[in-house]
Structures are given as C-alpha cells and as structure tokens.
Design a protein around this motif. Structure first.
Motif, PDB file in Angstrom:
ATOM      1  N   VAL A   1      33.345  70.687  33.409  1.00  0.00           N
ATOM      2  CA  VAL A   1      32.449  69.578  33.739  1.00  0.00           C
ATOM      3  C   VAL A   1      32.746  68.945  35.091  1.00  0.00           C
ATOM      4  O   VAL A   1      31.944  68.140  35.590  1.00  0.00           O
ATOM      5  CB  VAL A   1      32.465  68.493  32.635  1.00  0.00           C
ATOM      6  N   PHE A   2      33.884  69.305  35.702  1.00  0.00           N
ATOM      7  CA  PHE A   2      34.245  68.712  36.986  1.00  0.00           C
ATOM      8  C   PHE A   2      35.246  69.605  37.695  1.00  0.00           C
ATOM      9  O   PHE A   2      36.132  70.180  37.068  1.00  0.00           O
ATOM     10  CB  PHE A   2      34.884  67.330  36.779  1.00  0.00           C
ATOM     11  N   CYS A   3      35.085  69.722  39.003  1.00  0.00           N
ATOM     12  CA  CYS A   3      36.136  70.339  39.824  1.00  0.00           C
ATOM     13  C   CYS A   3      36.063  69.788  41.240  1.00  0.00           C
ATOM     14  O   CYS A   3      34.982  69.499  41.752  1.00  0.00           O
ATOM     15  CB  CYS A   3      36.092  71.856  39.802  1.00  0.00           C
ATOM     16  N   GLU A   4      37.232  69.594  41.797  1.00  0.00           N
ATOM     17  CA  GLU A   4      37.373  69.084  43.161  1.00  0.00           C
ATOM     18  C   GLU A   4      38.396  69.978  43.846  1.00  0.00           C
ATOM     19  O   GLU A   4      39.457  70.266  43.290  1.00  0.00           O
ATOM     20  CB  GLU A   4      37.858  67.629  43.123  1.00  0.00           C
ATOM     21  N   HIS A   5      38.069  70.419  45.060  1.00  0.00           N
ATOM     22  CA  HIS A   5      38.923  71.378  45.768  1.00  0.00           C
ATOM     23  C   HIS A   5      39.763  70.693  46.843  1.00  0.00           C
ATOM     24  O   HIS A   5      39.302  69.755  47.501  1.00  0.00           O
ATOM     25  CB  HIS A   5      38.061  72.472  46.395  1.00  0.00           C
TER      26      HIS A   5
ATOM     27  N   THR B   1      42.369  73.588  42.967  1.00  0.00           N
ATOM     28  CA  THR B   1      41.275  72.924  42.280  1.00  0.00           C
ATOM     29  C   THR B   1      41.787  72.054  41.153  1.00  0.00           C
ATOM     30  O   THR B   1      42.549  72.520  40.313  1.00  0.00           O
ATOM     31  CB  THR B   1      40.290  73.966  41.703  1.00  0.00           C
ATOM     32  N   VAL B   2      41.368  70.803  41.160  1.00  0.00           N
ATOM     33  CA  VAL B   2      41.587  69.918  40.025  1.00  0.00           C
ATOM     34  C   VAL B   2      40.307  70.006  39.205  1.00  0.00           C
ATOM     35  O   VAL B   2      39.209  69.885  39.743  1.00  0.00           O
ATOM     36  CB  VAL B   2      41.867  68.473  40.475  1.00  0.00           C
ATOM     37  N   TYR B   3      40.459  70.242  37.908  1.00  0.00           N
ATOM     38  CA  TYR B   3      39.295  70.465  37.062  1.00  0.00           C
ATOM     39  C   TYR B   3      39.409  69.678  35.769  1.00  0.00           C
ATOM     40  O   TYR B   3      40.509  69.308  35.342  1.00  0.00           O
ATOM     41  CB  TYR B   3      39.125  71.961  36.764  1.00  0.00           C
ATOM     42  N   ILE B   4      38.251  69.417  35.176  1.00  0.00           N
ATOM     43  CA  ILE B   4      38.195  68.783  33.862  1.00  0.00           C
ATOM     44  C   ILE B   4      37.341  69.668  32.964  1.00  0.00           C
ATOM     45  O   ILE B   4      36.235  70.065  33.333  1.00  0.00           O
ATOM     46  CB  ILE B   4      37.590  67.366  33.921  1.00  0.00           C
ATOM     47  N   LEU B   5      37.877  69.966  31.785  1.00  0.00           N
ATOM     48  CA  LEU B   5      37.151  70.712  30.767  1.00  0.00           C
ATOM     49  C   LEU B   5      36.776  69.759  29.645  1.00  0.00           C
ATOM     50  O   LEU B   5      37.588  68.922  29.246  1.00  0.00           O
ATOM     51  CB  LEU B   5      38.029  71.819  30.177  1.00  0.00           C
ATOM     52  N   LYS B   6      35.563  69.879  29.152  1.00  0.00           N
ATOM     53  CA  LYS B   6      35.178  69.147  27.950  1.00  0.00           C
ATOM     54  C   LYS B   6      35.367  70.098  26.779  1.00  0.00           C
ATOM     55  O   LYS B   6      34.838  71.209  26.772  1.00  0.00           O
ATOM     56  CB  LYS B   6      33.731  68.652  28.013  1.00  0.00           C
ATOM     57  N   CYS B   7      36.139  69.657  25.812  1.00  0.00           N
ATOM     58  CA  CYS B   7      36.472  70.490  24.655  1.00  0.00           C
ATOM     59  C   CYS B   7      35.444  70.296  23.539  1.00  0.00           C
ATOM     60  O   CYS B   7      34.671  69.335  23.553  1.00  0.00           O
ATOM     61  CB  CYS B   7      37.859  70.121  24.141  1.00  0.00           C
ATOM     62  N   ALA B   8      35.464  71.199  22.577  1.00  0.00           N
ATOM     63  CA  ALA B   8      34.523  71.152  21.459  1.00  0.00           C
ATOM     64  C   ALA B   8      34.636  69.850  20.675  1.00  0.00           C
ATOM     65  O   ALA B   8      33.653  69.393  20.093  1.00  0.00           O
ATOM     66  CB  ALA B   8      34.743  72.345  20.537  1.00  0.00           C
ATOM     67  N   ASP B   9      35.822  69.230  20.663  1.00  0.00           N
ATOM     68  CA  ASP B   9      36.008  67.963  19.948  1.00  0.00           C
ATOM     69  C   ASP B   9      35.661  66.757  20.826  1.00  0.00           C
ATOM     70  O   ASP B   9      35.971  65.624  20.486  1.00  0.00           O
ATOM     71  CB  ASP B   9      37.430  67.849  19.401  1.00  0.00           C
ATOM     72  N   SER B  10      35.039  67.010  21.980  1.00  0.00           N
ATOM     73  CA  SER B  10      34.609  65.998  22.956  1.00  0.00           C
ATOM     74  C   SER B  10      35.753  65.365  23.740  1.00  0.00           C
ATOM     75  O   SER B  10      35.536  64.426  24.498  1.00  0.00           O
ATOM     76  CB  SER B  10      33.755  64.900  22.314  1.00  0.00           C
ATOM     77  N   SER B  11      36.973  65.855  23.576  1.00  0.00           N
ATOM     78  CA  SER B  11      38.080  65.373  24.400  1.00  0.00           C
ATOM     79  C   SER B  11      38.013  66.074  25.754  1.00  0.00           C
ATOM     80  O   SER B  11      37.272  67.049  25.931  1.00  0.00           O
ATOM     81  CB  SER B  11      39.425  65.645  23.720  1.00  0.00           C
ATOM     82  N   TYR B  12      38.781  65.547  26.714  1.00  0.00           N
ATOM     83  CA  TYR B  12      38.830  66.127  28.048  1.00  0.00           C
ATOM     84  C   TYR B  12      40.218  66.667  28.335  1.00  0.00           C
ATOM     85  O   TYR B  12      41.214  66.070  27.935  1.00  0.00           O
ATOM     86  CB  TYR B  12      38.472  65.078  29.110  1.00  0.00           C
ATOM     87  N   TYR B  13      40.250  67.784  29.037  1.00  0.00           N
ATOM     88  CA  TYR B  13      41.509  68.373  29.504  1.00  0.00           C
ATOM     89  C   TYR B  13      41.437  68.422  31.022  1.00  0.00           C
ATOM     90  O   TYR B  13      40.467  68.928  31.587  1.00  0.00           O
ATOM     91  CB  TYR B  13      41.708  69.784  28.951  1.00  0.00           C
TER      92      TYR B  13
END
Length: 105
Positions: A50-54, A5-17
């Motif tokens: 906020v996002f995941c692709e398998h 899984t490729v994923y994106i996390l939105k952090c508390a500071d509004s940045s993306y990981y």
C-alpha cells in the motif's frame, strides 16, 4: 546506484507491516510466500503493498522505516493516502493530561 525502499504492507487482518529493503520485488515475494515462516506477515496473508518510498541513502531509509514503525495507524494511513500534510495535526497530543490541555484550578 542502489536504491532502498521503505514499504508498508496491509495484511489480511487489516494490520500494517513496515519494512525496508534493497529489492522490493524479492522482498514482496518472500512475504507472499512465507519464506520465513516466523515472520509477522506469514500468518497474515494475503498481503497488499500500500506504500513505498525510495531512498538512495541506506541510513535515511532505515531512519524513515524506524520512524514509521513508531507511528499510529492514522499517521500510517495518512502517508498511504498521500496526505503528508495531516502528519503534524496527527502528532498533536490531545489527551486531557497533556500540558497544553492543563487548566489551573
């Protein structure tokens, strides 16, 4: 069959990981609990997936993760919002110095 899984996390500071894993539940737990205190997300909690692709092929997953990591915030937000059709227009260079904007004097 194992999935990746490729994923994106939105952090508390509004940045993306952006990351890749073979166990999304475990990986989210690790991020949320700062299992690695030096990880980018450790000091940026709370986090929202906020996002995941398998993918079935690990190499495809890694390739996509690297691609997404290099994208602008707007391109990441396009896929987060399921607007894949916006990727091409967002890839166009609109700088005045771009060859397509160059006007001969």
């Amino acid at each position: 069959m194992k999935t990746y899984t490729v994923y994106i996390l939105k952090c508390a500071d509004s940045s993306y990981y952006t990351g890749v894993t073979n166990d999304i539940d475990r990986r989210i737990y690790e991020h949320e609990n700062a299992v690695n205190p030096t990880c980018y997300t450790a000091g940026r909690r709370p986090l929202v997936l906020v996002f995941c692709e398998h993918f079935e092929d690990v190499n495809e997953a890694i390739e996509f993760e690297k691609q997404v990591k290099g994208w602008s915030r707007k391109k990441k937000e396009a896929i987060i919002n399921d607007n894949w059709d916006k990727l091409r227009p967002l890839s166009v260079c609109n700088n005045i110095t771009s060859h397509k904007n160059y006007k001969k004097q």
